[in-house]
Design a protein around this motif. Structure first.
Motif, PDB file in Angstrom:
ATOM      1  N   ALA A 288      12.154  -7.388 -15.683  1.00 53.17           N
ATOM      2  CA  ALA A 288      12.228  -8.117 -16.953  1.00 53.17           C
ATOM      3  C   ALA A 288      12.094  -7.189 -18.154  1.00 53.17           C
ATOM      4  CB  ALA A 288      11.151  -9.194 -16.991  1.00 53.17           C
ATOM      5  N   ASN A 289      11.359  -6.090 -17.979  1.00 60.31           N
ATOM      6  CA  ASN A 289      11.142  -5.157 -19.095  1.00 60.31           C
ATOM      7  C   ASN A 289      12.194  -4.062 -19.159  1.00 60.31           C
ATOM      8  OD1 ASN A 289      10.477  -3.754 -16.822  1.00 60.31           O
ATOM      9  ND2 ASN A 289       8.348  -3.332 -17.410  1.00 60.31           N
ATOM     10  N   GLY A 290      13.251  -4.169 -18.328  1.00 61.95           N
ATOM     11  CA  GLY A 290      14.303  -3.167 -18.346  1.00 61.95           C
ATOM     12  C   GLY A 290      14.043  -1.978 -17.454  1.00 61.95           C
ATOM     13  N   ARG A 291      12.817  -1.850 -16.954  1.00 65.02           N
ATOM     14  CA  ARG A 291      12.499  -0.757 -16.038  1.00 65.02           C
ATOM     15  C   ARG A 291      12.913  -1.120 -14.621  1.00 65.02           C
ATOM     16  NH1 ARG A 291       6.263   0.300 -18.062  1.00 65.02           N
ATOM     17  NH2 ARG A 291       6.752   1.308 -20.059  1.00 65.02           N
ATOM     18  N   TYR A 292      13.222  -0.105 -13.837  1.00 63.49           N
ATOM     19  CA  TYR A 292      13.616  -0.324 -12.441  1.00 63.49           C
ATOM     20  C   TYR A 292      12.380  -0.362 -11.552  1.00 63.49           C
ATOM     21  CZ  TYR A 292      18.608   0.017 -13.251  1.00 63.49           C
ATOM     22  OH  TYR A 292      19.900  -0.235 -13.670  1.00 63.49           O
ATOM     23  N   GLN A 293      12.281  -1.396 -10.751  1.00 62.10           N
ATOM     24  CA  GLN A 293      11.135  -1.599  -9.881  1.00 62.10           C
ATOM     25  C   GLN A 293      11.591  -1.705  -8.428  1.00 62.10           C
ATOM     26  OE1 GLN A 293       9.724  -5.237 -11.614  1.00 62.10           O
ATOM     27  NE2 GLN A 293       8.538  -4.206 -13.222  1.00 62.10           N
ATOM     28  N   TRP A 294      10.628  -1.555  -7.512  1.00 58.94           N
ATOM     29  CA  TRP A 294      10.935  -1.671  -6.091  1.00 58.94           C
ATOM     30  C   TRP A 294      11.337  -3.111  -5.763  1.00 58.94           C
ATOM     31  CZ3 TRP A 294      11.210   2.955  -3.951  1.00 58.94           C
ATOM     32  CH2 TRP A 294      10.423   3.993  -4.458  1.00 58.94           C
ATOM     33  N   ILE A 295      12.393  -3.261  -4.972  1.00 56.46           N
ATOM     34  CA  ILE A 295      12.828  -4.602  -4.578  1.00 56.46           C
ATOM     35  C   ILE A 295      11.847  -5.212  -3.587  1.00 56.46           C
ATOM     36  CG2 ILE A 295      14.619  -5.892  -3.329  1.00 56.46           C
ATOM     37  CD1 ILE A 295      16.677  -3.983  -4.519  1.00 56.46           C
ATOM     38  N   THR A 296      11.384  -4.410  -2.632  1.00 55.88           N
ATOM     39  CA  THR A 296      10.512  -4.907  -1.572  1.00 55.88           C
ATOM     40  C   THR A 296       9.060  -4.542  -1.860  1.00 55.88           C
ATOM     41  OG1 THR A 296      12.295  -4.611   0.027  1.00 55.88           O
ATOM     42  CG2 THR A 296      10.063  -4.893   0.913  1.00 55.88           C
ATOM     43  N   ASP A 297       8.213  -5.509  -1.875  1.00 53.71           N
ATOM     44  CA  ASP A 297       6.779  -5.267  -2.011  1.00 53.71           C
ATOM     45  C   ASP A 297       6.200  -5.147  -0.592  1.00 53.71           C
ATOM     46  OD1 ASP A 297       4.103  -5.145  -2.505  1.00 53.71           O
ATOM     47  OD2 ASP A 297       4.033  -6.907  -3.818  1.00 53.71           O
ATOM     48  N   LEU A 298       6.095  -3.927  -0.112  1.00 45.06           N
ATOM     49  CA  LEU A 298       5.670  -3.716   1.274  1.00 45.06           C
ATOM     50  C   LEU A 298       4.248  -4.183   1.535  1.00 45.06           C
ATOM     51  CD1 LEU A 298       7.241  -0.260   2.170  1.00 45.06           C
ATOM     52  CD2 LEU A 298       7.863  -2.507   3.044  1.00 45.06           C
ATOM     53  N   SER A 299       3.422  -4.234   0.506  1.00 45.62           N
ATOM     54  CA  SER A 299       2.040  -4.664   0.717  1.00 45.62           C
ATOM     55  C   SER A 299       1.968  -6.108   1.217  1.00 45.62           C
ATOM     56  CB  SER A 299       1.236  -4.516  -0.581  1.00 45.62           C
ATOM     57  OG  SER A 299       1.745  -5.362  -1.602  1.00 45.62           O
ATOM     58  N   LEU A 300       2.980  -6.924   0.900  1.00 42.35           N
ATOM     59  CA  LEU A 300       2.989  -8.319   1.341  1.00 42.35           C
ATOM     60  C   LEU A 300       3.289  -8.447   2.834  1.00 42.35           C
ATOM     61  CD1 LEU A 300       4.885  -9.980  -1.658  1.00 42.35           C
ATOM     62  CD2 LEU A 300       2.416  -9.807  -1.288  1.00 42.35           C
ATOM     63  N   THR A 301       3.823  -7.382   3.437  1.00 42.72           N
ATOM     64  CA  THR A 301       4.129  -7.425   4.874  1.00 42.72           C
ATOM     65  C   THR A 301       2.990  -6.859   5.722  1.00 42.72           C
ATOM     66  OG1 THR A 301       5.201  -5.236   4.872  1.00 42.72           O
ATOM     67  CG2 THR A 301       6.576  -7.141   4.331  1.00 42.72           C
ATOM     68  N   GLU A 302       1.882  -6.510   5.096  1.00 42.30           N
ATOM     69  CA  GLU A 302       0.774  -5.880   5.832  1.00 42.30           C
ATOM     70  C   GLU A 302       0.317  -6.679   7.052  1.00 42.30           C
ATOM     71  OE1 GLU A 302      -3.624  -3.855   5.033  1.00 42.30           O
ATOM     72  OE2 GLU A 302      -2.502  -4.793   3.375  1.00 42.30           O
ATOM     73  N   PRO A 303       0.281  -8.016   7.015  1.00 43.43           N
ATOM     74  CA  PRO A 303      -0.153  -8.748   8.209  1.00 43.43           C
ATOM     75  C   PRO A 303       0.701  -8.472   9.450  1.00 43.43           C
ATOM     76  CG  PRO A 303      -0.167 -10.191   6.286  1.00 43.43           C
ATOM     77  CD  PRO A 303       0.503  -8.924   5.873  1.00 43.43           C
ATOM     78  N   PHE A 304       1.909  -7.929   9.264  1.00 44.59           N
ATOM     79  CA  PHE A 304       2.813  -7.720  10.389  1.00 44.59           C
ATOM     80  C   PHE A 304       2.870  -6.260  10.839  1.00 44.59           C
ATOM     81  CE2 PHE A 304       4.469 -11.179   7.723  1.00 44.59           C
ATOM     82  CZ  PHE A 304       4.459 -12.231   8.632  1.00 44.59           C
ATOM     83  N   TRP A 305       2.275  -5.344  10.096  1.00 44.32           N
ATOM     84  CA  TRP A 305       2.450  -3.922  10.358  1.00 44.32           C
ATOM     85  C   TRP A 305       2.140  -3.541  11.802  1.00 44.32           C
ATOM     86  CZ3 TRP A 305      -0.224  -1.515   5.396  1.00 44.32           C
ATOM     87  CH2 TRP A 305       0.609  -1.758   4.294  1.00 44.32           C
ATOM     88  N   LYS A 306       0.972  -3.911  12.260  1.00 45.04           N
ATOM     89  CA  LYS A 306       0.545  -3.494  13.590  1.00 45.04           C
ATOM     90  C   LYS A 306       1.435  -4.087  14.680  1.00 45.04           C
ATOM     91  CE  LYS A 306      -3.516  -3.111  16.584  1.00 45.04           C
ATOM     92  NZ  LYS A 306      -4.975  -3.401  16.729  1.00 45.04           N
ATOM     93  N   SER A 307       1.791  -5.346  14.524  1.00 44.75           N
ATOM     94  CA  SER A 307       2.592  -6.019  15.553  1.00 44.75           C
ATOM     95  C   SER A 307       3.984  -5.411  15.688  1.00 44.75           C
ATOM     96  CB  SER A 307       2.709  -7.512  15.242  1.00 44.75           C
ATOM     97  OG  SER A 307       3.386  -7.723  14.017  1.00 44.75           O
ATOM     98  N   TRP A 308       4.465  -4.747  14.650  1.00 44.43           N
ATOM     99  CA  TRP A 308       5.775  -4.111  14.743  1.00 44.43           C
ATOM    100  C   TRP A 308       5.817  -3.024  15.819  1.00 44.43           C
ATOM    101  CZ3 TRP A 308       6.413  -3.141   8.761  1.00 44.43           C
ATOM    102  CH2 TRP A 308       6.779  -4.348   8.134  1.00 44.43           C
TER     103      TRP A 308
END
Length: 411
Positions: A288-308
């Motif tokens: 929204a501010n014109g800056r480029y940001q990461w598309i994927t917020d990997l921190s939200l997938t933390e509950p799945f990390w180990k099971s991968w």
């Protein structure tokens, strides 16, 4: 450029460049502006001082530019099929196989790692199809990544089961992209290739393919190969402990797309500037501010990390397919894989001069490995060797006939 400057430049290139560095560093270092010439009236250094202390360039190099490259430079087409459950519109990039009267149609289907996108395979895929036109190449953005969109923007489902079902649905989509003629009885072959998290997904896909394959109107393809890129269970699970600190250490935004590409190259996250120019636009977007940001917020997938990654080594070794593991260093092998490799259960290749993104850092080398792997393990290769042996015999030292071509042992 003086002889001493050329010597220093060669020394720099020999220690910092990689064999597949597409960016011509020597050309960049040797590109000069006429206006950058030093003052010809500058005082000459005293003769009693070693010349090396005055080995400064006579001109300044131009600034390197990091411009984005469109995906169309490497893929023939793209589409957005609505597949899987929960509902998801996937972004798919592909080049269909060129029909061949003598070879079965084949697809190389790629799955990227966490936080990446299908564009990470762009240079590699183009190189493969150029060398093997009868092989189609396809990559896609997994749910929560790149340009793929879920029906519910807040849906963060990233379990291994869901990602595996998605992948197998994409395999079915690939087969629909190039329908076979009615008189073509050759079965479609597929090679699954996954990087990092994608390696866990494609391994699970081989194991559960009969369970997850749902299209009734499509024949099951033959899985002729499984390739995992730079991920093993042991080091992956150990690395999860530092994942939060790694995510926190990354820039949270970039002023422009070029800045994002520059950071990836300068930080050696991706060591190939040409590949970064097409892959990075797939993982950052303007906010929204014109800056480029990461598309994927990997921190939200933390509950799945180990099971991968749990039991990944066992699943890989037990997968009913020809297998190849490509690593950026042998220190990544865990005990199970070390024993399995000694028993010949899979092909191991090590590219120590590259980073984690093997497919981007060394696309030429990896393309060569994948081509050799496919040529050796495709369905028709065993029949060709058998036919050749039937008509070409040589005599062994004991007077008994032996095959002229010995089939290479496969795990």
């Amino acid at each position: 450029m003086s002889r001493l400057q050329k010597t220093l430049l060669k020394s720099k290139l020999s220690t910092s460049s990689t064999p597949d560095q597409v960016l011509d560093e020597e050309a960049e270092e040797g590109a000069w502006e006429e206006s950058d010439l030093v003052d010809p009236n500058a005082p000459t250094p005293p003769h009693d001082i070693p010349p090396a202390e005055f080995a400064v360039p006579e001109r300044r190099p131009r600034k390197q530019h990091y411009k984005a490259t469109p995906w169309k430079a490497y893929w023939h087409a793209s589409d957005s099929p609505n597949l899987s459950a929960p509902p998801c519109v996937f972004k798919v990039y592909y080049t269909t196989p060129t029909p061949s009267p003598s070879k079965s149609p084949t697809w190389f289907i790629f799955h990227h790692g966490a936080g990446s996108s299908g564009l990470t395979f762009s240079v590699l895929a183009a190189r493969i199809h150029e060398s093997l036109p009868e092989v189609g190449v396809l990559a896609y953005d997994a749910r929560g990544h790149g340009a793929t969109k879920t029906a519910d923007a807040d849906e963060k489902e990233a379990s291994l089961d869901t990602l595996t079902r998605d992948f197998i649905n994409i395999v079915a989509h690939a087969m629909r992209l190039s329908p076979l003629a009615a008189d073509n009885q050759k079965p479609v072959e597929v090679v699954f290739i996954g990087h990092s998290l994608g390696g866990a997904v494609v391994t699970e896909a081989v194991r559960r393919f009969p369970e997850f394959w749902s299209p009734d109107n499509l024949p099951k393809p033959i899985i002729s190969g499984l390739v995992v890129l730079d991920v093993v269970e042991g080091s992956a699970l150990e690395g999860l402990g530092s994942m939060r600190s790694y995510l926190a250490s990354r820039p949270q935004y970039f002023r422009s797309l070029e800045d994002g590409i520059r950071w990836h190259v300068k930080s050696h996250t991706v060591r190939n500037a040409v590949s970064a120019s097409v892959s990075v636009p797939g993982i950052i977007q303007p906010g929204a501010n014109g800056r480029y940001q990461w598309i994927t917020d990997l921190s939200l997938t933390e509950p799945f990390w180990k099971s991968w990654f749990v039991d990944l080594s066992s699943k890989f070794l037990e997968a009913r397919s020809r297998k190849m593991l490509v690593l950026a260093g042998t220190d990544r092998l865990d005990k199970k894989l070390t024993i399995g490799q000694m028993q010949g259960k899979y092909q191991l290749e090590v590219l120590p001069e590259v980073g984690h993104f093997i497919q981007e850092d060394a696309p030429e080398k990896l393309a060569g490995l994948l081509e050799q792997f496919w040529q050796r393990n495709r369905r028709g290769s065993a029949l060709e060797i058998k036919a050749l042996n039937a008509h070409s015999l040589v005599w062994g030292p004991s007077g008994t006939s032996t095959p002229a071509v010995m089939p290479r042992p496969n795990p």
